[in-house]
Write a protein that holds these residues in place. Structure first.
Motif, PDB file in Angstrom:
ATOM      1  N   PRO A 147       0.799  -1.227   0.000  1.00 48.10           N
ATOM      2  CA  PRO A 147       0.000   0.000   0.000  1.00 48.10           C
ATOM      3  C   PRO A 147       0.838   1.287   0.000  1.00 48.10           C
ATOM      4  N   GLY A 148       1.982   1.296   0.660  1.00 46.46           N
ATOM      5  CA  GLY A 148       2.829   2.499   0.686  1.00 46.46           C
ATOM      6  C   GLY A 148       3.330   2.829  -0.713  1.00 46.46           C
ATOM      7  N   SER A 172       0.550   4.068  -2.848  1.00 42.66           N
ATOM      8  CA  SER A 172       0.247   5.463  -2.555  1.00 42.66           C
ATOM      9  C   SER A 172       1.179   6.380  -3.359  1.00 42.66           C
ATOM     10  N   THR A 218      -2.331   6.532   1.772  1.00 44.93           N
ATOM     11  CA  THR A 218      -2.487   5.105   2.074  1.00 44.93           C
ATOM     12  C   THR A 218      -3.821   4.803   2.759  1.00 44.93           C
ATOM     13  N   GLN A 269      -6.603   2.312   1.185  1.00 51.11           N
ATOM     14  CA  GLN A 269      -6.967   1.048   1.818  1.00 51.11           C
ATOM     15  C   GLN A 269      -8.482   0.885   1.931  1.00 51.11           C
TER      16      GLN A 269
END
Ligand SMILES: NC(=O)C1=CN([C@@H]2O[C@H](COP(=O)(O)OP(=O)(O)OC[C@H]3O[C@@H](n4cnc5c(N)ncnc54)[C@H](O)[C@@H]3O)[C@@H](O)[C@H]2O)[C@@H](O)CC1
Ligand SMILES: [K+]
Length: 510
Positions: free
Chosen positions: A383-384, A387, A394, A398
């Motif tokens: 996810p980082g 982003s 993030t 999510q």
């Protein structure tokens, strides 16, 4: 591969079942209620009591049918009807009437003797028709069910735990936590995505008579749950008249001073996933260290120093010759020229490429690199990294993983693996695949490096996208699950998952 539907598509399928296929709603409800009662009986102790909590819509109707079957089986049933009885749907009214001979009368919540261990609560408060956060007496009913479960009662949810959003998998507050969810006809999106998947407990999809054809295909927005048979079926058993040249040569561009392990783990992932040959192109000072982890690997020293830049282009193009797939990124030294280098490299290589880790961070500064690539691309962000690729914070990302992943894959014409609990694989055609394997033991460094290698190996063996991606993700997660079943979660490390790939292949007879 099972489709997971939205509430709107499920409604349309219910309607089509009646209008096109002659399966009327009361019949479907009768079947649904019977399955629900069966699941409840399975969970109850011999002396257990059954509390059926029904809401105002057809989900409540399913509960009323279940109450009738439980009573008919000679079991003690307490019925709670939440909401205005006058507003019950016609089907629910019919089924309340049908309960008449049993003598079962709805009880107020407060009058119910608290269920405990051995007892079963049937949650038929809301199904796919939930539109807003439950409040007032509805919220209170959910709080009761949460409390009863905490006291040891088992909870069976009708169709979906009440309070869970059918499409997003996000719970409203409060939301029922179920031990078993019996869902009708088709899986729903919110059941296969987290946190919904956890709130459902064990998910059982039962056939209540809605033909599969009643749910129209929606190309471009389909969401699929990957099943073990899909992943196993994607990998052909080996023929005897084959050799290392049959199974692909993977070039891993990875590693740097202090991060030679990333290159080694990616290479190990590729080896353990059946690559015929693996070559690691890396800074010359770390080549020996990478090979020290896996003597099966060949080294391709990149003689320049410092971050990867344009001076590395020719050596990398040379390294990429006659390779079947590239895996680029784990632990690479990134600098100002890395983006340009990757752009040039990918625009000149036909082979498919897996981009991971710092290759993703490099690409994030110029997404045009993706458009210019000559071969098919798979990106594997956590996810980082996602982003950074999208500019979406993030936290927001999510909450909209499916949409963000699908949009990115479509816009850039790539396959995107968005990692995390229930990893998503989004393909350029808009389909999104949800992976059910994996566990929290995997929250430790190096797991992604191993995955990049596994994925590279499958592409090298000729699997196409998106199949290669969902198969790799499934197998990688399953390796971790099998390991954890024997050794627990806490001590799981990435090289275990690489080695454990062998358990997956044993299980699949591959
Ligand atoms: N043919 C069909 O339509 C079938 C439907 N079935 C069941 O019916 C369910 C869907 O039924 P419905 O569409 O009636 O929907 P639900 O039973 O999920 O509930 C909708 C009702 O609750 C109200 N409501 C929604 N959110 C609320 C909130 N936060 N607070 C208070 N009231 C709220 C709505 O206004 C509506 O009256 C499925 O989940 C499934 O369990 C099954 O019986 C199989 C057949
Ligand atoms: K429910």
């Amino acid at each position: 591969m099972r489709r997971a539907l939205t509430a709107a598509r499920m409604r349309a399928a219910d309607q089509a079942a009646e209008s096109r296929f002659g399966m009327p709603s009361p019949l479907l409800m009768e079947n649904a209620g019977r399955f629900l009662a069966d699941a409840a009986r399975e969970l109850g102790a011999p002396e257990g009591r059954y509390v059926v909590v029904c809401g105002p819509g057809n989900n409540g109707g399913d509960g009323l049918v279940a109450a009738r079957f439980l009573h008919a089986a000679g079991l003690p049933v307490t019925l709670v009807l939440v909401g205005d009885r006058a507003k019950l749907t016609p089907e629910s009214k019919r089924n309340l009437h049908a309960l008449g001979p049993s003598g079962i009368q709805p009880q107020p919540l407060g009058a119910v003797a608290e269920p405990r261990g051995g007892d079963v609560v049937v949650d038929a408060l809301f199904g796919t028709g939930l539109t807003r956060a439950p409040a007032g007496e509805f919220a209170e009913a959910i709080q009761h069910m949460l409390r009863w479960r905490a006291a040891g009662a088992k909870v069976v949810a009708a169709d979906i735990p009440s309070g869970l959003h059918t499409d997003t998998g996000e719970p409203f507050s409060p939301c029922v936590e179920a031990d078993v969810t019996v869902t009708f006809g088709f899986l729903k999106q919110g059941q296969v995505l987290e946190p919904g998947a956890t709130l459902c407990g064990e998910l059982r999809c039962v056939d209540i008579g809605i033909p599969p054809e009643a749910a129209e295909p929606h190309p471009g927005v389909e969401l699929f749950l990957v099943e073990e048979s899909d992943a196993r079926g994607a990998i052909a058993p080996r023929r005897s008249d084959t050799h290392k040249g049959t199974y692909g040569h993977v070039l891993v561009v990875a590693g740097s001073h202090g991060k030679s392990g990333a290159a080694a783990m990616s290479a190990l992932g590729a080896l353990r996933a059946g690559a015929g040959l693996v070559t690691v192109a890396t800074r010359s000072e770390v080549v020996e260290s990478v090979l020290g982890h896996a003597p099966e690997v060949m080294g391709w020293p990149l003689e320049n120093r410092g971050p990867l830049g344009m001076a590395d282009l020719e050596p990398l193009l040379e390294a990429a010759e006659k390779k079947d797939v590239l895996v680029v990124g784990p632990g690479i030294p990134r600098g100002p020229e890395t983006t340009k280098l990757l752009g040039e490299l990918l625009s000149r290589v036909d082979a498919p490429a897996v981009l991971d880790a710092d290759a993703l961070n490099a690409v994030a500064t110029d997404l045009d690199v993706l458009r210019r690539a000559k071969g098919p691309l798979v990106l594997t962000p956590h996810p980082g990294e996602m982003s950074r690729l999208t500019g979406v914070p993030t936290k927001d990302l999510q909450k909209a993983r499916v949409e963000v992943a699908r949009d990115f894959a479509r816009t850039h014409g790539v396959t995107l693996v968005l990692k995390g609990a229930r990893t998503l694989i989004a393909h350029a055609d808009g389909s999104v695949y949800v992976n059910p394997t994996g566990n929290p033991g995997m929250a430790t460094g190096g797991m992604g490096d191993v995955l990049s290698g596994v994925l590279g190996a499958l592409l090298g063996q000729g699997l196409k996208l998106p199949e290669a991606a969902w198969t790799a993700v499934y197998a990688h997660g399953l390796s971790a699950d099998l390991m954890v079943a024997r050794r627990g979660r806490l001590g799981l490390i990435a090289t275990d998952v690489a080695k454990g790939m062998c358990n997956v292949w044993t299980r699949w007879n591959r």
